[in-house]
Design an enzyme around this catalytic site. Structure first.
Site, PDB file in Angstrom:
ATOM      1  N   ASN A   8       0.867  -1.173   0.000  1.00  0.00           N
ATOM      2  CA  ASN A   8       0.000   0.000   0.000  1.00  0.00           C
ATOM      3  C   ASN A   8       0.911   1.234   0.000  1.00  0.00           C
ATOM      4  O   ASN A   8       1.450   1.611   1.038  1.00  0.00           O
ATOM      5  CB  ASN A   8      -0.900  -0.021   1.244  1.00  0.00           C
ATOM      6  CG  ASN A   8      -1.890   1.129   1.255  1.00  0.00           C
ATOM      7  OD1 ASN A   8      -1.871   1.994   0.363  1.00  0.00           O
ATOM      8  ND2 ASN A   8      -2.730   1.168   2.259  1.00  0.00           N
ATOM      9  N   ARG A  89      -2.210  -2.003  -3.751  1.00  0.00           N
ATOM     10  CA  ARG A  89      -3.508  -1.370  -3.524  1.00  0.00           C
ATOM     11  C   ARG A  89      -3.569  -0.077  -4.338  1.00  0.00           C
ATOM     12  O   ARG A  89      -2.624   0.713  -4.312  1.00  0.00           O
ATOM     13  CB  ARG A  89      -3.670  -1.033  -2.045  1.00  0.00           C
ATOM     14  CG  ARG A  89      -4.945  -0.287  -1.791  1.00  0.00           C
ATOM     15  CD  ARG A  89      -4.935   0.434  -0.489  1.00  0.00           C
ATOM     16  NE  ARG A  89      -6.201   1.136  -0.336  1.00  0.00           N
ATOM     17  CZ  ARG A  89      -6.345   2.199   0.426  1.00  0.00           C
ATOM     18  NH1 ARG A  89      -5.320   2.687   1.094  1.00  0.00           N
ATOM     19  NH2 ARG A  89      -7.505   2.793   0.509  1.00  0.00           N
ATOM     20  N   HIS A 178     -13.066   1.906  -0.292  1.00  0.00           N
ATOM     21  CA  HIS A 178     -13.057   0.802   0.677  1.00  0.00           C
ATOM     22  C   HIS A 178     -13.670  -0.473   0.098  1.00  0.00           C
ATOM     23  O   HIS A 178     -14.128  -1.347   0.855  1.00  0.00           O
ATOM     24  CB  HIS A 178     -13.842   1.144   1.964  1.00  0.00           C
ATOM     25  CG  HIS A 178     -13.282   2.267   2.758  1.00  0.00           C
ATOM     26  ND1 HIS A 178     -14.090   3.198   3.383  1.00  0.00           N
ATOM     27  CD2 HIS A 178     -12.012   2.630   3.051  1.00  0.00           C
ATOM     28  CE1 HIS A 178     -13.335   4.074   4.025  1.00  0.00           C
ATOM     29  NE2 HIS A 178     -12.069   3.770   3.817  1.00  0.00           N
ATOM     30  N   ARG A 235     -13.211  14.666   7.413  1.00  0.00           N
ATOM     31  CA  ARG A 235     -13.999  14.993   6.213  1.00  0.00           C
ATOM     32  C   ARG A 235     -15.469  15.213   6.547  1.00  0.00           C
ATOM     33  O   ARG A 235     -16.015  14.547   7.423  1.00  0.00           O
ATOM     34  CB  ARG A 235     -13.891  13.856   5.189  1.00  0.00           C
ATOM     35  CG  ARG A 235     -12.500  13.711   4.639  1.00  0.00           C
ATOM     36  CD  ARG A 235     -12.409  12.493   3.736  1.00  0.00           C
ATOM     37  NE  ARG A 235     -11.228  11.712   4.076  1.00  0.00           N
ATOM     38  CZ  ARG A 235     -11.081  10.418   3.820  1.00  0.00           C
ATOM     39  NH1 ARG A 235     -12.025   9.740   3.201  1.00  0.00           N
ATOM     40  NH2 ARG A 235      -9.973   9.799   4.166  1.00  0.00           N
ATOM     41  N   GLU A 380      -7.949  -5.913   4.366  1.00  0.00           N
ATOM     42  CA  GLU A 380      -7.820  -5.599   2.942  1.00  0.00           C
ATOM     43  C   GLU A 380      -6.586  -6.263   2.335  1.00  0.00           C
ATOM     44  O   GLU A 380      -6.587  -6.667   1.183  1.00  0.00           O
ATOM     45  CB  GLU A 380      -7.744  -4.072   2.775  1.00  0.00           C
ATOM     46  CG  GLU A 380      -9.078  -3.404   3.036  1.00  0.00           C
ATOM     47  CD  GLU A 380      -8.971  -1.961   3.507  1.00  0.00           C
ATOM     48  OE1 GLU A 380      -8.474  -1.717   4.626  1.00  0.00           O
ATOM     49  OE2 GLU A 380      -9.391  -1.069   2.764  1.00  0.00           O
TER      50      GLU A 380
END
Ligand code: ADP
Length: 397
Positions: A8, A89, A178, A235, A380
């Site tokens: 990642n 990723r 996601h 956010r 993940e």
């Protein structure tokens, strides 16, 4: 036994996990942090030990060189030939990728042209990929996209009600994020609880929900970018779009400054004025801080609203899943959310059990609950490792 590397790469970090497949055994993990700095850190966790070194890591190529060197030095592998595939990723796959893809020049080009849709990560993913390609030129590489799982949405779920020509000409639509996590949760939800209609809540520092039917995503809360959907650590999530114009007039700030504020200084941080981390906000909330209290309630209400809307979208639900940093660890936020939806959805929750669960799988609904509610830790990286293994066995992805 093949070994595969899940990577990642961010703009200043590169996280990795090495797996032995098909057992899905995690051999080692770690990261290079503060890439681009003289005082960067290289971390490797292996055999219960954590090796940390502070040194200059000026680019991703250096980070990958350090990693590969360390794998041999600490005896993680006898030879780098043992690594048979590297899976990267990638946050944004746009309209091009509905599943993982060979990381070939065509994929590289598409990720590059998708940069305007993901200015924060796209180029970093490419840097990570190129660094591995340089170090291990003969090892196949694949790209695993956060957006791919959401490509099964129907037009009425992914289009925005803007002039249609903008949707078409600029590919301006909901992509979600996601997806790799929601896919993992959907697989476990079906396997462990026999669920066909799943509402999965990946709530961490970034948060998104997905409505999943028969293993396929039908709706998700994040939008064109990960700014959309529920409120998050920093956010805003969804708002009336006129907030932008109104605040530009009120504050004299331009669209870019405000966009930055909506991304980095809003959410839990902006509302509470305490922190983007729910551990801090929860503490402040419980000690009477009014802004922290409203931040907690606002977050819970937004998540609850999406759960209600996805219940309708799915024509009912068999399972609600909580996952990621908050979903796995915070009994407090799970309870706030569940209290908001339990009456309407006929949920019966074992709150005593909920209060004890942290970081592990558990069914927290009672047998008489109309919908099961489970906590499932997400993974993940293992999904990336699975796709790598598929690439090794099938010779393609
Ligand atoms: P990311 O989006 O960076 O992957 P995570 O899913 O790891 O984020 O979530 C990180 C967030 O989860 C933290 O900012 C914090 O709000 C929350 N969190 C993490 N651990 C805990 C904990 N033990 N208790 C409560 N909240 C936690």
């Amino acid at each position: 036994m093949p070994k595969v590397m899940a990577v990642n790469a961010g703009s200043s970090s590169l996280k990795y996990k090495l797996y032995q497949m098909p057992e899905e055994k995690e051999i080692c993990s770690g990261m290079a942090d503060k890439i681009g700095h003289e005082d960067a850190a290289f971390i490797l966790k292996f055999n219960g030990e954590k090796h940390v070194e502070t040194l200059p890591i000026l680019d991703h190529t250096k980070a990958v060189a350090l990693l590969l060197e360390a794998l041999v030095k600490f005896g993680v592998v006898a030879s780098l030939d043992e690594i048979e595939c590297v899976g990267h990723r990638v946050v944004q796959g746009g309209k091009y990728f509905s599943k993982s893809a060979e990381f070939d020049p065509d994929t590289e080009h598409k990720i590059d042209i998708l940069t305007p849709l993901d200015p924060l990560h796209a180029q970093a993913h490419l840097l990570g990929f190129r660094a591995f390609k340089k170090a291990l030129p003969n090892v196949p590489a694949i790209a695993v996209f956060d957006t791919a799982f959401h490509q099964t949405m129907e037009e009425e779920d992914y289009l925005f009600p803007i002039p249609y020509e903008y949707s078409v000409k600029y590919d301006c639509r909901r992509y979600g994020a996601h997806g790799t996590s929601h896919n993992y949760l959907a697989i476990l939800g079906e396997k462990n609880y026999g669920a066909k209609r799943i509402i999965s809540c990946h709530i961490g520092s970034g948060s998104s929900l997905a409505a999943i039917k028969d293993g396929k995503c039908v709706a998700t809360s994040m939008g064109l970018t990960p700014l959309g959907g529920v409120m998050m650590g920093t956010r805003t999530g969804d708002m009336d779009p006129s907030v932008m114009d109104y605040l530009a007039t009120c504050t004299g700030k331009d669209v870019h400054e405000l966009y930055d504020i909506f991304n980095k200084k809003s959410g839990f941080l902006g509302v509470s004025g305490v922190s983007n981390d729910t551990r801090d906000v929860e503490e402040a909330d419980k000690s009477g801080n009014k802004q922290a209290q409203i931040a907690s309630k606002l977050f819970a209400r937004r998540v609850a609203d999406y759960i209600g809307s996805y219940y309708v979208r799915l024509g009912g639900a068999d399972l609600i899943i909580f996952s990621a940093g908050i979903g796995e660890n915070s009994a407090y936020y799970r309870e706030l959310i569940l209290k908001d939806v339990e009456e309407a959805l006929g949920l019966k929750i074992d709150y005593e059990l909920n209060s004890k669960i942290r970081g592990k799988e558990a069914l927290i609904s009672l047998p008489e609950s109309k919908i099961k509610v489970a906590i499932i830790p997400t993974d993940e990286e293992v999904m990336i490792a699975r796709d790598c293994y598929k690439r090794i066995v099938d010779g393609r992805i």
